[in-house]
Design a protein around this motif. Structure first.
Motif, PDB file in Angstrom:
ATOM      1  N   ASP A  24      60.267  30.981  34.946  1.00  0.00           N
ATOM      2  CA  ASP A  24      59.320  30.670  36.016  1.00  0.00           C
ATOM      3  C   ASP A  24      58.453  29.466  35.656  1.00  0.00           C
ATOM      4  OD1 ASP A  24      57.812  31.768  34.014  1.00  0.00           O
ATOM      5  OD2 ASP A  24      56.942  33.380  35.221  1.00  0.00           O
ATOM      6  N   THR A  25      58.987  28.589  34.791  1.00  0.00           N
ATOM      7  CA  THR A  25      58.228  27.441  34.298  1.00  0.00           C
ATOM      8  C   THR A  25      58.986  26.150  34.553  1.00  0.00           C
ATOM      9  OG1 THR A  25      57.278  28.818  32.541  1.00  0.00           O
ATOM     10  CG2 THR A  25      57.130  26.432  32.255  1.00  0.00           C
ATOM     11  N   ALA A  26      58.287  25.133  35.034  1.00  0.00           N
ATOM     12  CA  ALA A  26      58.871  23.799  35.179  1.00  0.00           C
ATOM     13  C   ALA A  26      58.804  23.106  33.828  1.00  0.00           C
ATOM     14  CB  ALA A  26      58.115  23.000  36.226  1.00  0.00           C
ATOM     15  N   VAL A  27      59.954  22.788  33.253  1.00  0.00           N
ATOM     16  CA  VAL A  27      59.997  22.213  31.900  1.00  0.00           C
ATOM     17  C   VAL A  27      60.409  20.743  31.898  1.00  0.00           C
ATOM     18  CG1 VAL A  27      60.499  24.468  30.896  1.00  0.00           C
ATOM     19  CG2 VAL A  27      62.391  22.909  31.452  1.00  0.00           C
ATOM     20  N   GLY A  28      60.973  20.250  33.014  1.00  0.00           N
ATOM     21  CA  GLY A  28      61.441  18.874  33.048  1.00  0.00           C
ATOM     22  C   GLY A  28      61.237  18.240  34.409  1.00  0.00           C
ATOM     23  N   VAL A  29      61.250  16.888  34.428  1.00  0.00           N
ATOM     24  CA  VAL A  29      61.154  16.105  35.651  1.00  0.00           C
ATOM     25  C   VAL A  29      62.434  15.301  35.801  1.00  0.00           C
ATOM     26  CG1 VAL A  29      59.849  14.351  36.919  1.00  0.00           C
ATOM     27  CG2 VAL A  29      58.646  15.883  35.329  1.00  0.00           C
ATOM     28  N   THR A  30      63.136  15.458  36.914  1.00  0.00           N
ATOM     29  CA  THR A  30      64.390  14.750  37.142  1.00  0.00           C
ATOM     30  C   THR A  30      64.172  13.245  37.055  1.00  0.00           C
ATOM     31  OG1 THR A  30      64.939  16.508  38.718  1.00  0.00           O
ATOM     32  CG2 THR A  30      66.391  14.588  38.667  1.00  0.00           C
TER      33      THR A  30
END
Length: 253
Positions: A212-218
């Motif tokens: 449930d965590t955003a770990v990267g940016v495209t």
């Protein structure tokens, strides 16, 4: 989401140290359940989708810095599923832009941008922020994570108005570096993924979500083929930027 124009690509590529495709879309994915990813943001120029993004607090959206290379002024749409329909979505103007100070349009290093919105977002079932990492660290290779976006469904194909999603597997950083080269891929700043589905032309700035965590940016990928194994999709590693993020937005999560 619209496919990035050839003019936009042509204006970007001469300034880069390598040829890479600016991401914008999901290949071999499926339509997301409407509003199941309430953190997803459409970053728009003149009311046309140019990039993804994601809400990380009630005032800030995170996206990719290169999304502003040709669109210095953007607005963001929150709460959307089908970009043709506006009944559940809200458009915000951007109060201030916080690009990482080391980013330049000559590469995708430090390709991260924070957008401070004009006012606090009123959260509801369709609009919620997503957590980002609390401390620096790498995601274990082989971990199954997910991506989502409104981009093209195949290389040089048509866009999807509805949010698409797919699962991806995190690759070993050494393997990523070997494929892209040390000049283009920074193991301290970046990570890459690959699976049967992946991003395509139109998803830059969207999140790589593990649990449930955003770990990267495209950020970027193969210039000739969406979801290429030869040159896999690359994401900016959020945990490498926590001191900078905290300096701008204060305490988060």
């Amino acid at each position: 989401m619209i496919i990035i124009s050839l003019l936009l690509l042509a204006s970007l590529l001469p300034h880069l140290t390598f040829t890479a495709r600016v991401n914008v879309g999901i290949v071999n994915g499926s339509e997301a359940k409407p509003h199941s990813r309430p953190y997803m943001v459409s970053v728009q120029s003149k009311e046309h989708h140019i990039c993804g993004g994601f809400l990380i607090s009630d005032r800030f959206v995170m996206t990719a810095a290169h999304c502003r290379n040709n669109s210095p002024i953007v607005t963001v749409v929150l709460g959307a599923h089908d970009l043709k329909k506006s009944e559940n979505s809200v458009r915000f103007t951007v109060h201030s832009y916080h690009q990482h100070p080391n980013y330049t349009n000559k590469s995708f290093h430090d390709d991260i941008l924070l957008l401070k919105l004009e006012k606090n977002v009123k959260l509801n079932d369709n609009i919620k922020w997503i957590s980002i990492p609390a401390e620096e660290g790498d995601i274990e290779a082989g971990s199954v994570c997910s991506i989502a976006g409104w981009g093209s469904l195949i290389t040089n194909g048509t866009r999807s108005d509805r949010l698409m999603e797919t699962n991806v597997k995190v690759m070993n950083n050494t393997e990523c570096e070997h494929k892209w080269g040390k000049n283009d891929f920074s193991s301290s700043q970046m990570m890459c993924v690959h699976d049967k589905g992946g991003s395509c032309d139109g998803d830059s700035g969207g999140p790589l979500v593990c649990g449930d965590t955003a770990v990267g940016v495209t950020s970027f990928g193969d210039p000739d083929l969406c979801n290429s194994l030869k040159l896999p999709e690359v994401y900016i590693k959020i945990s490498a930027y926590l001191p900078w993020i905290k300096k701008i937005i204060g305490n988060f999560n």
